[in-house]
Scaffold this motif. Structure first.
Motif, PDB file in Angstrom:
ATOM      1  N   LYS A 222      -8.234  -1.878   4.081  1.00 10.51           N
ATOM      2  CA  LYS A 222      -7.369  -0.819   4.609  1.00 10.51           C
ATOM      3  C   LYS A 222      -7.130   0.258   3.552  1.00 10.51           C
ATOM      4  O   LYS A 222      -7.160   1.466   3.844  1.00 10.51           O
ATOM      5  CB  LYS A 222      -6.043  -1.412   5.083  1.00 10.51           C
ATOM      6  CG  LYS A 222      -6.164  -2.293   6.316  1.00 10.51           C
ATOM      7  CD  LYS A 222      -4.801  -2.828   6.732  1.00 10.51           C
ATOM      8  CE  LYS A 222      -4.922  -3.704   7.977  1.00 10.51           C
ATOM      9  NZ  LYS A 222      -3.599  -4.268   8.383  1.00 10.51           N
ATOM     10  N   ARG A 225     -10.260   2.357   3.265  1.00 17.22           N
ATOM     11  CA  ARG A 225     -10.391   3.351   4.338  1.00 17.22           C
ATOM     12  C   ARG A 225      -9.423   4.512   4.125  1.00 17.22           C
ATOM     13  O   ARG A 225      -9.777   5.678   4.330  1.00 17.22           O
ATOM     14  CB  ARG A 225     -10.130   2.681   5.691  1.00 17.22           C
ATOM     15  CG  ARG A 225     -11.264   1.782   6.165  1.00 17.22           C
ATOM     16  CD  ARG A 225     -11.095   1.440   7.627  1.00 17.22           C
ATOM     17  NE  ARG A 225      -9.900   0.643   7.852  1.00 17.22           N
ATOM     18  CZ  ARG A 225      -9.867  -0.682   7.854  1.00 17.22           C
ATOM     19  NH1 ARG A 225     -10.992  -1.360   7.627  1.00 17.22           N
ATOM     20  NH2 ARG A 225      -8.750  -1.346   8.088  1.00 17.22           N
ATOM     21  N   ALA A 226      -8.188   4.184   3.726  1.00 20.07           N
ATOM     22  CA  ALA A 226      -7.218   5.248   3.481  1.00 20.07           C
ATOM     23  C   ALA A 226      -7.668   6.140   2.324  1.00 20.07           C
ATOM     24  O   ALA A 226      -7.502   7.363   2.368  1.00 20.07           O
ATOM     25  CB  ALA A 226      -5.846   4.646   3.187  1.00 20.07           C
ATOM     26  N   THR A 227      -8.238   5.553   1.288  1.00 19.71           N
ATOM     27  CA  THR A 227      -8.715   6.338   0.145  1.00 19.71           C
ATOM     28  C   THR A 227      -9.860   7.252   0.546  1.00 19.71           C
ATOM     29  O   THR A 227      -9.914   8.420   0.145  1.00 19.71           O
ATOM     30  CB  THR A 227      -9.166   5.395  -0.987  1.00 19.71           C
ATOM     31  OG1 THR A 227      -8.080   4.537  -1.346  1.00 19.71           O
ATOM     32  CG2 THR A 227      -9.602   6.176  -2.208  1.00 19.71           C
ATOM     33  N   LEU A 230      -8.444  10.060   2.454  1.00 21.72           N
ATOM     34  CA  LEU A 230      -7.804  11.010   1.544  1.00 21.72           C
ATOM     35  C   LEU A 230      -8.840  11.866   0.835  1.00 21.72           C
ATOM     36  O   LEU A 230      -8.668  13.072   0.680  1.00 21.72           O
ATOM     37  CB  LEU A 230      -6.955  10.243   0.529  1.00 21.72           C
ATOM     38  CG  LEU A 230      -5.998  11.067  -0.341  1.00 21.72           C
ATOM     39  CD1 LEU A 230      -4.923  11.714   0.512  1.00 21.72           C
ATOM     40  CD2 LEU A 230      -5.363  10.185  -1.413  1.00 21.72           C
ATOM     41  N   SER A 237      -3.217  10.403   5.220  1.00 22.34           N
ATOM     42  CA  SER A 237      -3.681   9.015   5.228  1.00 22.34           C
ATOM     43  C   SER A 237      -2.728   8.137   4.423  1.00 22.34           C
ATOM     44  O   SER A 237      -2.426   8.423   3.267  1.00 22.34           O
ATOM     45  CB  SER A 237      -5.096   8.941   4.638  1.00 22.34           C
ATOM     46  OG  SER A 237      -5.561   7.620   4.626  1.00 22.34           O
ATOM     47  N   ARG A 238      -2.254   7.060   5.044  1.00 26.50           N
ATOM     48  CA  ARG A 238      -1.336   6.127   4.388  1.00 26.50           C
ATOM     49  C   ARG A 238      -1.727   4.694   4.762  1.00 26.50           C
ATOM     50  O   ARG A 238      -2.487   4.471   5.714  1.00 26.50           O
ATOM     51  CB  ARG A 238       0.117   6.372   4.813  1.00 26.50           C
ATOM     52  CG  ARG A 238       0.657   7.752   4.492  1.00 26.50           C
ATOM     53  CD  ARG A 238       0.808   7.973   2.997  1.00 26.50           C
ATOM     54  NE  ARG A 238       1.470   9.246   2.735  1.00 26.50           N
ATOM     55  CZ  ARG A 238       0.821  10.411   2.654  1.00 26.50           C
ATOM     56  NH1 ARG A 238      -0.491  10.454   2.841  1.00 26.50           N
ATOM     57  NH2 ARG A 238       1.483  11.518   2.403  1.00 26.50           N
ATOM     58  N   VAL A 239      -1.194   3.738   4.019  1.00 26.21           N
ATOM     59  CA  VAL A 239      -1.402   2.318   4.309  1.00 26.21           C
ATOM     60  C   VAL A 239      -0.038   1.648   4.451  1.00 26.21           C
ATOM     61  O   VAL A 239       0.946   2.062   3.823  1.00 26.21           O
ATOM     62  CB  VAL A 239      -2.222   1.620   3.192  1.00 26.21           C
ATOM     63  CG1 VAL A 239      -3.640   2.122   3.166  1.00 26.21           C
ATOM     64  CG2 VAL A 239      -1.575   1.808   1.836  1.00 26.21           C
ATOM     65  N   ASN A 255       0.474   5.202  -1.578  1.00 18.53           N
ATOM     66  CA  ASN A 255       1.265   6.055  -0.692  1.00 18.53           C
ATOM     67  C   ASN A 255       2.046   7.106  -1.483  1.00 18.53           C
ATOM     68  O   ASN A 255       2.142   8.265  -1.074  1.00 18.53           O
ATOM     69  CB  ASN A 255       2.222   5.206   0.138  1.00 18.53           C
ATOM     70  CG  ASN A 255       1.491   4.372   1.173  1.00 18.53           C
ATOM     71  OD1 ASN A 255       0.362   4.676   1.550  1.00 18.53           O
ATOM     72  ND2 ASN A 255       2.125   3.316   1.644  1.00 18.53           N
TER      73      ASN A 255
END
Length: 517
Positions: A222, A225-227, A230, A237-239, A255
């Motif tokens: 996760k 994917r967020a990175t 970004l 995009s956050r987790v 975050n």
């Protein structure tokens, strides 16, 4: 007579250790391999220790039982035995001892006489010289494990002593040979049963490793994917943060970093928007006074011949600089329209060769530029903007390059379909690689060594190629710069050849990168 006993135990066995190998691959693979290796090493170690302990226990029990049985039986039979014996009495003694010990082979020695309970048995190689010497020395009941013809045996030897006070050795020696194949088979069966359990242990370890890897790697995936989101420009995009472990701390840090980056990006965008509005406003406000200044400068230039020499020179200089300022303001206004996405194409099917010739003729460059134009090349373009592109590229070549300046129009086909290319090449000093990388940056100007003594009124604003590139992108094309085949610089405009019924982009791209020489 009574026997004296003295026992000794044999040595233990060990198992070789395996050095774990290094594996590559992803984190999931490394976790699974590590789990399996740990489980396998643990299982092998436990198996080796269990086998060693079980084998030692079985052999020790057999050895103790054999020593006790031999001692008891020899003590019982030797009580009625007369010394010195002859061969017949020695054979009867061996047979009587063997009768009380089951199927074991008994060897009895007295000086030069030897008797064996089984006349067909071979004792050479099973009763070793070392054991004979130890028994002859009167060291009590001893045992030794031997391998004979690939089979294991236990040999117990003991001297028979007189039962008087000094316990002297009588010279009678007894050796009992016990077959250990049953014990070997038992320990082998135990080892095989433990080995059979290794595969389920490894499979179970692999399953547990997969579960653990999934639990550990799920938040990592996760976060990855967020990175990537970004990095692709999704600043929102956050987790999700769960738990209080190190992964939760990493997600929380990500975050916080994304929040700071988003806030910084918002500030930069706001500052950039303010700067663009400022440039647009200033350019717009300058147009009215510039119009008046241009009118006055034009009048003064027309009457410069009637003015004193110094005043005439000042009037002409003011006219040239006013014209440069007017062009700069117009360029800034054009860039501002691109930044505001307020540019529209007035596209129509156009003959590109005719457009290039008209652009050169309008500026009086027909005699200064060589042309090689394919005829009949038509495309849906905004003719005015193609004129701006050609004028900027050819003007740069004339100001900064060296003759001959060659303009070539050709067609080709690429992965995206048919293209038209307009190449402007000169034979000047060219552009070094570091300049070619920045030649489309706004307000960037190449080294003065490239300029061939251009007059002040011919100096560019640093926005020409930037505007040319934006106009090319507006048509779905691009402009590339490279070293010319005969030296100098070669700028190539690539335009898609659209038919009249095909749609054309009518808005400028959001991101612009302009450069000028």
């Amino acid at each position: 007579m009574s026997p004296r006993t003295r026992g000794s135990a044999g040595g233990g066995d060990g198992a070789p250790r395996r050095r774990p190998r290094r594996f590559g691959g992803g984190l999931r693979t490394r976790l699974v391999v590590t789990f399996v290796l740990v489980a396998l090493v643990s299982a092998v170690t436990a198996t080796a220790l269990a086998y060693r302990d079980a084998r030692t226990a079985v052999l020790r029990r057999t050895q103790d039982a054999a020593v006790n049985d031999v001692r008891t039986r020899v003590t019982s039979v030797a009580a009625d035995f007369d010394l010195p014996p002859d061969q017949r009495s020695l054979a009867r003694f061996a047979a009587r001892v063997s009768d009380g010990l089951g199927a074991r082979i008994v060897v009895v020695r007295h000086r030069d006489l030897t008797a064996v309970s089984d006349a067909y048995a071979t004792v050479e190689g099973r009763v070793t010289p070392e054991l004979r010497a130890a028994v002859r020395a009167g060291h009590g009941a001893l045992f030794q494990r031997v391998e004979w013809r690939g089979e294991p045996y236990l040999v117990v030897g003991m001297p028979v002593t007189y039962a008087d006070g000094d316990r002297r050795v009588s010279g009678l020696e007894v050796f009992v040979i016990t077959d250990l194949r049953a014990e070997r088979d038992d320990t082998t069966a135990l080892l095989r049963s433990v080995q059979a359990g290794l595969l389920p242990v490894v499979v179970l370890a692999a399953l547990l490793a997969l579960l653990a890897a999934g639990t550990v790697l799920r938040p990592v995936r996760k976060l990855g994917r967020a990175t990537r989101g970004l990095a692709a420009g999704d600043l929102g995009s956050r987790v999700s943060v769960r738990g209080r472990d190190e992964l939760a701390d990493l997600a929380r840090t990500f975050n916080e970093t994304a929040d700071a980056l988003q806030a910084s990006d918002a500030r930069l965008r706001e500052q950039e928007a303010k700067a663009r509005r400022f440039v647009a406003d200033v350019s717009h406000e300058l147009r009215t006074p510039l119009a008046a200044m241009t009118m006055v400068a034009t009048v003064l230039e027309e009457d410069a011949d009637q003015l004193p020499p110094d005043a005439a020179r000042a009037a002409r200089t003011m006219g040239a600089e006013t014209a440069r300022l007017a062009r700069l303001v117009e360029d800034l206004m054009e860039i501002s329209r691109f930044d505001a996405q307020a540019v529209r194409l007035n596209a129509a099917e156009t003959d590109l060769a005719e457009t290039v010739r008209a652009s050169l003729a309008l500026r009086g460059w027909t005699d200064r530029v060589e042309t090689r134009l394919d005829e009949g090349v038509r495309a849906v373009v905004d003719r005015r903007r193609i004129d701006v592109i050609v004028a900027n590229l050819v003007g740069n070549a004339l100001r900064h390059g060296a003759p001959p300046v060659l303009v070539t129009l050709a067609t080709g086909t690429g992965p995206e379909g048919p293209w038209a290319t307009v190449e402007v090449a000169d034979h000047g000093p060219g552009l070094p690689p570091e300049v070619r990388e920045r030649v489309f940056d706004r307000f960037y100007k190449a080294d003065a060594s490239r300029t061939r003594g251009a007059a002040d009124d011919e100096r560019g604003s640093g926005l020409g190629t930037a505007i040319a590139l934006e106009n090319a992108r507006l048509h779905g094309g691009t402009i590339e710069v490279a070293e010319g085949p005969g030296g100098g610089a070669a700028f190539t405009l690539r335009l898609p050849l659209r038919r009249a019924e095909q749609p054309v982009e009518t808005e400028a791209e959001t991101e612009t990168e302009g450069e000028s020489r």
